[in-house]
Design an enzyme around this catalytic site. Structure first.
Site, PDB file in Angstrom:
ATOM      1  N   GLN A  31      15.646  -8.064 139.755  1.00  0.00           N
ATOM      2  CA  GLN A  31      16.034  -9.085 140.726  1.00  0.00           C
ATOM      3  C   GLN A  31      17.394  -9.667 140.366  1.00  0.00           C
ATOM      4  O   GLN A  31      17.909  -9.472 139.265  1.00  0.00           O
ATOM      5  CB  GLN A  31      14.978 -10.198 140.754  1.00  0.00           C
ATOM      6  CG  GLN A  31      14.683 -10.800 139.390  1.00  0.00           C
ATOM      7  CD  GLN A  31      13.307 -11.417 139.293  1.00  0.00           C
ATOM      8  OE1 GLN A  31      12.690 -11.781 140.288  1.00  0.00           O
ATOM      9  NE2 GLN A  31      12.795 -11.562 138.068  1.00  0.00           N
ATOM     10  N   ASP A  86       9.714 -18.677 132.925  1.00  0.00           N
ATOM     11  CA  ASP A  86      10.452 -19.882 132.515  1.00  0.00           C
ATOM     12  C   ASP A  86       9.678 -20.694 131.492  1.00  0.00           C
ATOM     13  O   ASP A  86      10.260 -21.536 130.803  1.00  0.00           O
ATOM     14  CB  ASP A  86      10.788 -20.745 133.729  1.00  0.00           C
ATOM     15  CG  ASP A  86       9.567 -21.164 134.533  1.00  0.00           C
ATOM     16  OD1 ASP A  86       8.693 -21.854 133.982  1.00  0.00           O
ATOM     17  OD2 ASP A  86       9.484 -20.795 135.718  1.00  0.00           O
ATOM     18  N   ASP A 137       4.251  -5.429 133.364  1.00  0.00           N
ATOM     19  CA  ASP A 137       3.774  -5.597 134.734  1.00  0.00           C
ATOM     20  C   ASP A 137       2.448  -6.353 134.708  1.00  0.00           C
ATOM     21  O   ASP A 137       1.445  -5.859 134.195  1.00  0.00           O
ATOM     22  CB  ASP A 137       3.595  -4.208 135.363  1.00  0.00           C
ATOM     23  CG  ASP A 137       3.207  -4.267 136.832  1.00  0.00           C
ATOM     24  OD1 ASP A 137       2.660  -5.294 137.269  1.00  0.00           O
ATOM     25  OD2 ASP A 137       3.467  -3.279 137.545  1.00  0.00           O
ATOM     26  N   GLY A 138       2.431  -7.552 135.277  1.00  0.00           N
ATOM     27  CA  GLY A 138       1.222  -8.359 135.276  1.00  0.00           C
ATOM     28  C   GLY A 138       0.087  -7.721 136.045  1.00  0.00           C
ATOM     29  O   GLY A 138      -1.087  -7.876 135.683  1.00  0.00           O
ATOM     30  N   ASP A 155       1.690 -17.372 138.409  1.00  0.00           N
ATOM     31  CA  ASP A 155       2.917 -18.135 138.657  1.00  0.00           C
ATOM     32  C   ASP A 155       3.975 -17.148 139.121  1.00  0.00           C
ATOM     33  O   ASP A 155       4.849 -16.736 138.356  1.00  0.00           O
ATOM     34  CB  ASP A 155       3.337 -18.862 137.377  1.00  0.00           C
ATOM     35  CG  ASP A 155       4.625 -19.651 137.549  1.00  0.00           C
ATOM     36  OD1 ASP A 155       5.110 -19.766 138.688  1.00  0.00           O
ATOM     37  OD2 ASP A 155       5.149 -20.144 136.522  1.00  0.00           O
ATOM     38  N   SER A 156       3.891 -16.760 140.383  1.00  0.00           N
ATOM     39  CA  SER A 156       4.751 -15.704 140.908  1.00  0.00           C
ATOM     40  C   SER A 156       5.841 -16.271 141.803  1.00  0.00           C
ATOM     41  O   SER A 156       5.791 -17.426 142.232  1.00  0.00           O
ATOM     42  CB  SER A 156       3.913 -14.705 141.719  1.00  0.00           C
ATOM     43  OG  SER A 156       3.379 -15.338 142.862  1.00  0.00           O
TER      44      SER A 156
END
Length: 275
Positions: A31, A86, A137-138, A155-156
């Protein structure tokens, strides 16, 4: 010359903030990442043009992801956070002494790296010995760890790019299987003003899997519309059955024992979405 950052939240609406300084911009493997210092909200993490968090209002989101679920589960010893590089949700989890191990899985290691550097007040607990940080990869982590977690928090980002799979029925089924027999999961589910269809589809999918499903809200100024929803799925424990008097006092700025129940009292137009 004045510099302003604008997030285009819909095709016809956006928010804008005056920039003091651009701290980092990078196109990662997944991203576009930027951290900017704004006059109104301080340092701001932006992914693919969307505001993820700011130092001024981040506490609302991170507290409301973590505490309702952790105070609903009677013994949340092992917790998973999918996304959340974060570190804000991890910071809140670390306020719960019952948690023996918190695992953070984020697909983009650059988010973790730059958050530690530029957002230390948010990422400060990522080095806690009770925390394990995994860059992976979650979605796959969920499917590879059956019956392992007491609480799972998603938390995406919004459902674009690498986060699309984190809003799928298959992902929620995988979460169910990764939870222990009395497990709870919670996910951010966007806003009811612009993403009503998303909230409805998520709620429908989760209700097909979990016996107890609750939606709750919080006010987050820098997120689209300011009104944000979260969806909780539970195998056994109902957040509305929690006695506020049994919730211990912890250092928070938004969440309170009284708010624990009040957050589930939805505005009628939101309640209508999830009937």
């Amino acid at each position: 010359m004045e510099l302003w950052y604008t997030e285009k939240q819909t095709e016809t609406f956006g928010i804008t903030a005056k920039i003091r300084e651009t701290l980092v911009t990078e196109k990662t493997d997944f991203q576009d990442l930027a951290i900017i210092d704004t006059m109104e909200f301080g340092r701001m993490l932006v992914l693919d043009g969307m505001v993820m968090t700011t130092v001024k209002d981040e506490f609302v989101y991170h507290e409301m992801v973590a505490h309702p679920a952790l105070f609903t589960h009677p013994n949340p010893e092992r917790v998973l956070v999918v996304g959340g590089g974060d570190g804000g949700v991890i910071r809140e989890i670390m306020k719960h002494p019952k948690v023996k191990k918190a695992v953070l899985v984020d697909i983009d290691g650059k988010v973790i790296e730059y958050s530690k550097q530029f957002l230390p007040e948010i990422a400060g607990e990522l080095e806690n010995p009770r925390v394990e940080v995994i860059v992976n990869d979650g979605y796959m982590h969920i499917h590879d760890h059956k019956n392992e977690y007491d609480v799972i928090m998603v938390d995406s980002t919004e459902p674009v790019g690498p986060a699309v799979e984190l809003f799928s029925r298959g992902f929620y089924q995988g979460i169910y299987e990764a939870l222990r027999e009395d497990g709870i999961f919670v996910a951010q589910t966007d806003n009811p003003w612009f993403k009503a269809d998303l909230i409805q589809s998520v709620n429908r999918d989760v209700k097909e899997i979990f016996p107890i499903v609750r939606v709750y809200c919080a006010n987050i100024p820098t997120y689209p519309s300011g009104l944000w929803t979260f969806t909780m799925g539970s195998k056994t424990h109902d957040p509305l059955a929690v006695d506020p008097n049994a919730i211990p006092d912890i250092p928070t700025r938004y969440y309170t024992p009284e708010l624990h129940r009040a957050a589930f009292a939805l505005p009628r137009f939101v309640a209508d979405l999830v009937k």
